[in-house]
Motif scaffolding. Structure first.
Motif, PDB file in Angstrom:
ATOM      1  N   VAL A 193       0.648  -1.234  -0.077  1.00  0.00           N
ATOM      2  CA  VAL A 193       0.020   0.049  -0.084  1.00  0.00           C
ATOM      3  C   VAL A 193       1.140   1.059  -0.023  1.00  0.00           C
ATOM      4  CG1 VAL A 193      -1.649   1.327   1.257  1.00  0.00           C
ATOM      5  CG2 VAL A 193      -1.922  -1.161   0.906  1.00  0.00           C
ATOM      6  N   ALA A 194       2.001   1.209   0.840  1.00  0.00           N
ATOM      7  CA  ALA A 194       2.805   2.363   0.910  1.00  0.00           C
ATOM      8  C   ALA A 194       3.309   2.628  -0.419  1.00  0.00           C
ATOM      9  CB  ALA A 194       4.026   2.086   1.982  1.00  0.00           C
ATOM     10  N   VAL A 195       3.875   1.546  -0.923  1.00  0.00           N
ATOM     11  CA  VAL A 195       4.667   1.510  -2.263  1.00  0.00           C
ATOM     12  C   VAL A 195       3.663   2.286  -3.518  1.00  0.00           C
ATOM     13  CG1 VAL A 195       5.684   0.322  -4.083  1.00  0.00           C
ATOM     14  CG2 VAL A 195       6.302  -0.174  -1.902  1.00  0.00           C
ATOM     15  N   ARG A 196       2.442   1.568  -3.117  1.00  0.00           N
ATOM     16  CA  ARG A 196       1.426   2.178  -4.217  1.00  0.00           C
ATOM     17  C   ARG A 196       1.075   3.674  -4.109  1.00  0.00           C
ATOM     18  NH1 ARG A 196      -0.623   4.048  -7.725  1.00  0.00           N
ATOM     19  NH2 ARG A 196      -2.669   4.680  -7.894  1.00  0.00           N
ATOM     20  N   ARG A 197       1.103   4.146  -2.725  1.00  0.00           N
ATOM     21  CA  ARG A 197       0.804   5.668  -2.683  1.00  0.00           C
ATOM     22  C   ARG A 197       2.008   6.323  -3.014  1.00  0.00           C
ATOM     23  NH1 ARG A 197      -1.298   4.325   2.562  1.00  0.00           N
ATOM     24  NH2 ARG A 197       0.745   5.138   3.321  1.00  0.00           N
ATOM     25  N   ILE A 202       5.138   9.852  -7.183  1.00  0.00           N
ATOM     26  CA  ILE A 202       6.300  10.351  -7.970  1.00  0.00           C
ATOM     27  C   ILE A 202       6.486   9.688  -9.213  1.00  0.00           C
ATOM     28  CG2 ILE A 202       7.468  10.719  -5.591  1.00  0.00           C
ATOM     29  CD1 ILE A 202       9.139   7.957  -6.631  1.00  0.00           C
ATOM     30  N   ASP A 203       5.578   8.828  -9.401  1.00  0.00           N
ATOM     31  CA  ASP A 203       5.816   7.782 -10.726  1.00  0.00           C
ATOM     32  C   ASP A 203       4.577   8.297 -11.806  1.00  0.00           C
ATOM     33  OD1 ASP A 203       8.188   6.961 -10.833  1.00  0.00           O
ATOM     34  OD2 ASP A 203       7.728   4.841 -10.212  1.00  0.00           O
ATOM     35  N   ASP A 204       3.637   8.343 -11.186  1.00  0.00           N
ATOM     36  CA  ASP A 204       2.192   8.513 -12.063  1.00  0.00           C
ATOM     37  C   ASP A 204       2.150   9.827 -12.674  1.00  0.00           C
ATOM     38  OD1 ASP A 204       1.523   6.047 -11.123  1.00  0.00           O
ATOM     39  OD2 ASP A 204      -0.515   6.846 -10.107  1.00  0.00           O
TER      40      ASP A 204
END
Lengths: 227, 227
Positions: A193-197, A202-204
């Motif tokens: 979840v944290a990685v997703r956020r 920063i990536d989207d």
DNA sequence: GGAAGACAATGAAAATACTGATCGTCGAGG
DNA sequence: CCTCGACGATCAGTATTTTCATTGTCTTCC
């Protein structure tokens, strides 16, 4: 970066060493003042984490002796007592910072980094980069392609870890212990979840994607897309 | 670069000397005000580190006498905690900066280098700036956009800390130890309250806002709002 | 296609920060 | 000696942000 820990209490010492090693430092751990002094004199360290209460030679004397011998590396004092005097004494003897036990590991890590940064006066340590992403450690700010990004404390810690070990595949257990103060509990997906956020921020909407997931292994931050 | 240290307390004096020598300075150390004055008058120093509390002739008089005799070298004052008046007095008498005991040696070294770099010419140290905010250390006065603002002692100390380390995120534990004499007690919110009051005085009604809170980290004072 | 792991979205709970009010202390002035 | 006022600490209530579990869907690899 090489760090010496002088701490007699086994648990604390091991805990500190493990944490610092995981954070990417080269760590030596000794159990008493004599060894501390000996190692400090004969080897070259970038920083010393020094407990005050030690069997035999106490922390102050170790510090005193090291300073007398012209050793200038920053020293972070660990004091168990809540007494102001200890702190004063430590600082007067040439310590650079102190921490009162008990403390959170993350607090220690932050201080260690501050001291190393100050000592090195190394500009590169003040900010971490990857592609067009910049992470300003002092201001705790992140920009990508010149655009400012607000991160939460956890997101920041996670990104900092990924950036410091860029190119390395970081297993979830490592991430769990560094960013959260926990031993990886497999029945939670906090990390995902944290990685997703973090990715969302920063990536989207940017290229290239910096955070890559390695199935069954963990995550890596890498600058180049290897196709 | 030649430095004179005037410090009666043996331990402190020795460590200062040791440290400064190791840092590459040529150092003389004397133990009381009379000697301090004598050395200061007869030899040529690039900087003097002067303790306030001295047996016989106190630090102020030494400073006063030196300045009267036309000695212009920068002077770094060492003062005890809480004696606000001491600091003001020191600056008024022509000191260039001061440091509150106890201090970390690295802090002293940093100030010494700053003073030497700047030379004796411009004593900008008696005022700190950020955007249209000015903090006059000498008169203990603060103005923002030309408008005078009255601060209490704590508010002043807090603002001074923020200004001296502007751009850095200061953890609450650091603020607690610098402004209050305490080891961060998490069950108190003095810091929040103090920050609030300070903000009310220096940020409310002005732009840009200077004090930024970094959740879970601490506070920063920064000049530029990056949107 | 199936299984395991990754991703996404939500909402409740917890942690953290802000604010205004209150209270005790200390020093100045009457 | 007393009162008053300024200051600073603490408290309580509110607002906000952050965390994390749940749920469900999607992707990848076999």
């Amino acid at each position: 970066m090489k760090i010496l820990i002088v701490e007699d209490e086994p648990k604390t010492g091991d805990y500190l060493k493990q944490g610092l090693v995981e954070a990417g430092f080269n760590v030596d751990l000794v159990r008493d003042g004599m060894d501390g002094l000996h190692f400090g004199m004969t080897d070259v360290y970038d920083l010393i984490v020094l407990d005050v209460m030690l069997p035999g030679l106490d922390g102050w004397r170790v510090l005193q002796a090291l300073r007398k011998a012209g050793k200038e590396m920053p020293v972070l004092f660990l004091t168990a007592k809540d007494s102001v005097d200890d702190r004063v004494k430590g600082l007067e003897l040439g310590a650079d910072d102190y921490l009162v036990k008990p403390f959170a590991f993350s607090e220690l890590l932050a201080r260690v980094r501050t001291l190393l940064r100050r000592g090195a006066k190394n500009k590169e340590v003040d900010a971490l980069h990857a592609a067009d992403l910049e992470l300003d450690l002092l201001r705790r700010r992140v920009t990508r392609a010149g655009k400012r990004i607000d991160l939460t404390a956890k997101e920041f810690a996670l990104l900092e870890l990924l950036l410091r070990r860029r190119g390395e595949v970081l297993p979830r257990s490592l991430i769990a212990s560094q960013v959260w103060d926990m031993n990886f509990d497999s029945d939670t997906n906090v990390i995902e979840v944290a990685v997703r956020r973090l990715r969302a921020k920063i990536d989207d909407g940017f290229e290239p994607k910096l955070i890559r997931t390695v199935r069954g292994m963990g995550y890596v931050l890498e600058e180049q897309e290897c196709e």
